[in-house]
Design an enzyme around this catalytic site. Structure first.
Site, PDB file in Angstrom:
ATOM      1  N   TYR A 195     -15.174  -0.748   8.836  1.00 56.01           N
ATOM      2  CA  TYR A 195     -13.738  -0.487   9.003  1.00 56.01           C
ATOM      3  C   TYR A 195     -13.315  -0.769  10.449  1.00 56.01           C
ATOM      4  CZ  TYR A 195      -9.529   2.546   9.183  1.00 56.01           C
ATOM      5  OH  TYR A 195      -8.275   3.067   9.356  1.00 56.01           O
ATOM      6  N   LYS A 237     -10.731  -3.549  11.850  1.00 51.65           N
ATOM      7  CA  LYS A 237      -9.513  -3.181  12.593  1.00 51.65           C
ATOM      8  C   LYS A 237      -9.498  -3.854  13.963  1.00 51.65           C
ATOM      9  CE  LYS A 237      -7.167  -0.673   9.703  1.00 51.65           C
ATOM     10  NZ  LYS A 237      -5.901  -1.197   9.150  1.00 51.65           N
ATOM     11  N   ASP A 290       2.078  -1.734  -4.529  1.00 48.91           N
ATOM     12  CA  ASP A 290       0.699  -1.210  -4.501  1.00 48.91           C
ATOM     13  C   ASP A 290      -0.091  -1.941  -5.579  1.00 48.91           C
ATOM     14  OD1 ASP A 290      -0.455   1.538  -3.064  1.00 48.91           O
ATOM     15  OD2 ASP A 290      -1.629   0.890  -4.793  1.00 48.91           O
ATOM     16  N   ILE A 291      -1.401  -1.830  -5.510  1.00 48.40           N
ATOM     17  CA  ILE A 291      -2.253  -2.509  -6.499  1.00 48.40           C
ATOM     18  C   ILE A 291      -2.126  -1.868  -7.881  1.00 48.40           C
ATOM     19  CG2 ILE A 291      -4.357  -1.170  -5.980  1.00 48.40           C
ATOM     20  CD1 ILE A 291      -5.663  -4.182  -6.158  1.00 48.40           C
ATOM     21  N   ARG A 292      -1.708  -0.588  -7.904  1.00 43.45           N
ATOM     22  CA  ARG A 292      -1.505   0.070  -9.210  1.00 43.45           C
ATOM     23  C   ARG A 292      -0.170   0.789  -9.210  1.00 43.45           C
ATOM     24  NH1 ARG A 292      -3.295   5.335  -7.528  1.00 43.45           N
ATOM     25  NH2 ARG A 292      -3.915   4.915  -5.416  1.00 43.45           N
ATOM     26  N   GLY A 316       0.836  -1.210   0.000  1.00 47.37           N
ATOM     27  CA  GLY A 316       0.000   0.000   0.000  1.00 47.37           C
ATOM     28  C   GLY A 316       0.862   1.247   0.000  1.00 47.37           C
ATOM     29  N   GLY A 348      -0.497   4.914  -0.875  1.00 42.72           N
ATOM     30  CA  GLY A 348      -1.515   5.600  -0.079  1.00 42.72           C
ATOM     31  C   GLY A 348      -0.968   6.788   0.700  1.00 42.72           C
ATOM     32  N   GLN A 349      -1.858   7.380   1.512  1.00 43.38           N
ATOM     33  CA  GLN A 349      -1.506   8.598   2.252  1.00 43.38           C
ATOM     34  C   GLN A 349      -0.296   8.362   3.170  1.00 43.38           C
ATOM     35  OE1 GLN A 349      -4.085   9.724   5.435  1.00 43.38           O
ATOM     36  NE2 GLN A 349      -3.472  11.864   5.425  1.00 43.38           N
TER      37      GLN A 349
HETATM   38  C1  AKB Z   1     -10.557   7.301   8.701  1.00 38.92           C
HETATM   39  O1  AKB Z   1     -11.063   8.431   8.871  1.00 38.92           O
HETATM   40  O2  AKB Z   1     -11.186   6.336   8.287  1.00 38.92           O
HETATM   41  C2  AKB Z   1      -9.112   7.108   9.078  1.00 38.92           C
HETATM   42  C3  AKB Z   1      -8.941   6.601  10.476  1.00 38.92           C
HETATM   43  C4  AKB Z   1      -9.267   7.464  11.627  1.00 38.92           C
HETATM   44  O3  AKB Z   1      -8.529   5.492  10.654  1.00 38.92           O
HETATM   45  N1  AKB Z   1      -8.389   8.340   8.912  1.00 38.92           N
END
Ligand code: AKB
Length: 312
Positions: free
Chosen positions: A137, A141, A32-34, A6, A9-10
């Site tokens: 998400y 996590k 990365d994927i691309r 990754g 990414g950011q």
């Molecule tokens: C999000 O906003 O999804 C992320 C995080 C807080 O993990 N920046």
């Protein structure tokens, strides 16, 4: 040899640049994927869900350390729930298995403040507390944290993790998160002099300047293994602010800047998260300390973005 999954990414772009500066470009493989413009070789295209391709890259370069950053973030994951779960979990398993088999020695995997939910204490949220996330998400996590701790305790895997707050930097743009407004606001302030925020003015969230986040990540990875007492994921904190407060901080440098509010579905996500985080464990175990407060971050962001955009 280090592998970043990754890397486009950011966090990935900044971490890759930083680790390459530290260890030499040829010691850090970006993946990365691309294809990513500006990411130099060594670079490998990798879909993080493809375990055999991952193993091929690890074997090819003799990788010993993996920073696994690929994930779908909070806002995007709500729109692709099955894919988010599959990507966020499967990719982690592939990396944990490589460490279990002693093919690699060390893993960094980021967790997030998203592991907390509406039933978690909102202020000064402790390391160990109620974790009942209400986003896909956050669920992924939290499950990931449990698996990291399981692999560490059961198989001796050296996996290290931080619950990142919202991350703000001038070099890269975030994608698909709820805290993304706090990056966009600086760009819009310089380009348009105004910003329409997708969160309400008083929505406090834990945030951190990217320079602090990258330093924390590297300090955690360089700490002696016996210092790492938390094998799920460390709380980490620097700044807490609301959209109104970041706007005021920008106005101290750009007095004419204006902000308006048009909350969308991300408001509910933000409201389910803590407002401030207790990170005493990270401070005790591996001496974490942030360098940036809100105004110092705003000055640095605006200084660098002005230069990038060719503004005076
Ligand atoms: C999000 O906003 O999804 C992320 C995080 C807080 O993990 N920046």
């Amino acid at each position: 040899m280090i592998l970043i999954i990754g890397a486009g990414g950011q966090v990935g772009q900044e971490l890759t640049a930083n680790l390459r500066e530290k260890h030499g470009r040829d010691k850090v493989v970006a993946s990365d994927i691309r294809e990513i413009e500006g990411l130099d070789a060594p670079f490998e295209k990798l879909d993080a869900m493809d375990g055999s391709r991952l193993r091929e890259i690890v074997d090819k370069y003799g990788v010993k350390e993996v920073y696994h950053l690929a994930a779908l973030l909070s806002a995007t994951a709500e729109k692709q729930i099955k894919f988010a779960w599959e990507l966020n979990m499967q990719s982690l398993f592939h990396v944990l298995e490589l460490a279990k088999e002693k093919v690699i020695d060390k893993i960094f995997w980021p967790s997030s403040i998203a592991v907390f939910g509406p039933t978690t204490p909102k202020q000064n949220t402790p390391q160990e507390t109620v974790t009942e996330p209400t986003t896909v998400y956050g669920i992924s996590k939290l499950a990931g944290e449990r698996w990291c701790e399981y692999y560490a305790k059961k198989f001796g895997v050296d996996v290290r993790s931080i619950r990142y707050p919202g991350l703000i930097g001038y070099k890269t743009m975030p994608g698909g998160g709820t805290t993304d407004y706090a990056v966009d606001i600086y760009h819009q302030a310089l380009e348009n002099g105004s910003y329409e925020c997708f969160l309400e003015e008083g929505t406090y969230l834990p945030m951190m300047y990217m320079e602090d986040a990258i330093r924390a990540t590297i300090e955690l990875m360089e700490a002696a293994p016996e210092k790492i007492k938390v094998r799920s994921s460390y709380n980490l904190s620097a700044i807490s602010f609301s959209p109104k407060e970041v706007a005021e901080s920008i106005q101290r440098e750009i007095p004419d800047f204006t902000i308006s509010y048009a909350p969308d579905f991300r408001q509910k996500i933000a409201e389910s998260w803590p407002q401030s985080i207790n990170d005493s464990k990270a401070r005790e175990d591996w001496n974490w300390k942030e360098n940036y407060n809100l105004d110092k971050m705003s000055s640095d962001m605006l200084l660098h973005l002005k230069a990038q955009k060719g503004l005076k």
